[in-house]
Design a protein around this motif. Sequence first.
Motif, PDB file in Angstrom:
ATOM      1  N   GLY A   1       0.778  -1.233   0.000  1.00  0.00           N
ATOM      2  CA  GLY A   1       0.000   0.000   0.000  1.00  0.00           C
ATOM      3  C   GLY A   1       0.811   1.284   0.000  1.00  0.00           C
ATOM      4  N   GLU A   2       2.149   1.178  -0.026  1.00  0.00           N
ATOM      5  CA  GLU A   2       2.976   2.394  -0.076  1.00  0.00           C
ATOM      6  C   GLU A   2       3.013   2.906  -1.520  1.00  0.00           C
ATOM      7  N   VAL A   3       1.884   3.453  -1.947  1.00  0.00           N
ATOM      8  CA  VAL A   3       1.696   3.805  -3.363  1.00  0.00           C
ATOM      9  C   VAL A   3       2.547   4.986  -3.815  1.00  0.00           C
ATOM     10  N   LYS A   4       3.114   5.727  -2.872  1.00  0.00           N
ATOM     11  CA  LYS A   4       3.943   6.867  -3.285  1.00  0.00           C
ATOM     12  C   LYS A   4       5.200   6.419  -4.031  1.00  0.00           C
ATOM     13  N   TYR A   5       5.547   5.127  -3.917  1.00  0.00           N
ATOM     14  CA  TYR A   5       6.727   4.609  -4.606  1.00  0.00           C
ATOM     15  C   TYR A   5       6.425   4.150  -6.030  1.00  0.00           C
ATOM     16  N   LEU A   6       5.175   4.166  -6.432  1.00  0.00           N
ATOM     17  CA  LEU A   6       4.837   3.763  -7.802  1.00  0.00           C
ATOM     18  C   LEU A   6       5.415   4.768  -8.802  1.00  0.00           C
ATOM     19  N   PRO A   7       6.014   4.278  -9.890  1.00  0.00           N
ATOM     20  CA  PRO A   7       6.638   5.176 -10.883  1.00  0.00           C
ATOM     21  C   PRO A   7       5.595   5.796 -11.822  1.00  0.00           C
ATOM     22  N   LEU A   8       4.786   6.694 -11.263  1.00  0.00           N
ATOM     23  CA  LEU A   8       3.713   7.306 -12.036  1.00  0.00           C
ATOM     24  C   LEU A   8       4.094   8.686 -12.572  1.00  0.00           C
ATOM     25  N   GLY A   9       5.301   9.128 -12.269  1.00  0.00           N
ATOM     26  CA  GLY A   9       5.716  10.451 -12.715  1.00  0.00           C
ATOM     27  C   GLY A   9       5.026  11.572 -11.961  1.00  0.00           C
ATOM     28  N   ILE A  10       4.574  11.289 -10.733  1.00  0.00           N
ATOM     29  CA  ILE A  10       3.869  12.279  -9.918  1.00  0.00           C
ATOM     30  C   ILE A  10       4.703  12.590  -8.680  1.00  0.00           C
ATOM     31  N   ASP A  11       4.984  13.850  -8.442  1.00  0.00           N
ATOM     32  CA  ASP A  11       5.681  14.264  -7.230  1.00  0.00           C
ATOM     33  C   ASP A  11       4.622  14.519  -6.158  1.00  0.00           C
ATOM     34  N   TRP A  12       4.374  13.518  -5.334  1.00  0.00           N
ATOM     35  CA  TRP A  12       3.323  13.635  -4.335  1.00  0.00           C
ATOM     36  C   TRP A  12       3.655  14.644  -3.244  1.00  0.00           C
ATOM     37  N   ASN A  13       4.931  14.994  -3.100  1.00  0.00           N
ATOM     38  CA  ASN A  13       5.304  16.014  -2.111  1.00  0.00           C
ATOM     39  C   ASN A  13       4.962  17.416  -2.600  1.00  0.00           C
TER      40      ASN A  13
END
Length: 329
Positions: free
Chosen positions: A231-243
């Motif tokens: 569930g640590e989806v922030k590591y998915l390589p989606l090209g999105i800077d969640w920060n």
Amino acid sequence: MKRADTTLMKAFNLNAVRRVLRQKGSATKPQLAAETGLSVVTVAALVRELEERGELIEEADGTSTGGRPASVYRFDYGHTLALVMHLHEIRGVDTVMASVVDLNGQSLTEETKAFKGLNRKTFLEWVEDLLTAFPRIQAIGLGIPGQAIEGRIEVSSHERLLGLNPAELLGEPFGLPVVLENDVNAALRGYLAAGSEEGTVLGIYFPDKYPPGMAICIDGDLIAGKQGMAGEVKYLPLGIDWNSPPEGEAWSEAVCKLVHLVSVVLAPHRIVLYGDRTDGGTWIKDWRRYLNRFPLPAEPEIEWSDRFAEHFASGIREWTLKTLEPRVL
């Protein structure tokens, strides 16, 4: 061996009586016998032991039948308490909420403190004050935005939490068991407690200031994965800077992309989305347009919820109270 079997059977029977009383609140001995399938004589002995332990309170029935009034045994939900604390954003401010709850989940007191105003010393003093005020506390539950490996917090958007071992921090000085749970996992527990746990259900939380997180539940069981990192989806390589996430339509597209990806991989029956940055009704329209471009083989039911704080609090509360349930091997 016979003595061990007798002891084990007694423990099972005690739990049976305890469970009925906890569910019903109060009952007479004949009612307990009918509910548990045990004899009235056996129930009488078990009730006496539970009363001696302080778990029951004997009261007069009050119903006149012309003879001696029957005794009613009321479960004392306050004979054991839990301290539940969780860290959550409230109107953009990181806030620690503390609640002392009884075995029925009722809160006896609630307090809040700003996270930035707490350090190790002041936090422990706060906990000690609550334990002193409520000496029946027998467990501590902590809900955190992050993930722990072997008790140590290794993943969190809050740098001050990294490297902490809550069980050591609180368990050693106070001698109590400490339950640690991730925030979105706890929220999904709270959400599911009010409804069906069948099928695959995902919870995705989009905080205002931090990257999203996801919880996965399959037929009532939360899936932790290796080292609890599912569930640590922030590591998915989606090209999105969640920060530093995008705004407006770009933000809606980012959410669609994430929901679409997890739907392809996990084929959930339902996805619960938490977060204040997006209007649920508007996003659903964007989601329908996204599906026209990128269809799914099995489309999940989507639910936007503004009850993250409520579900988080109830989820960590229920998980903590489970540690206080007697276990029979």
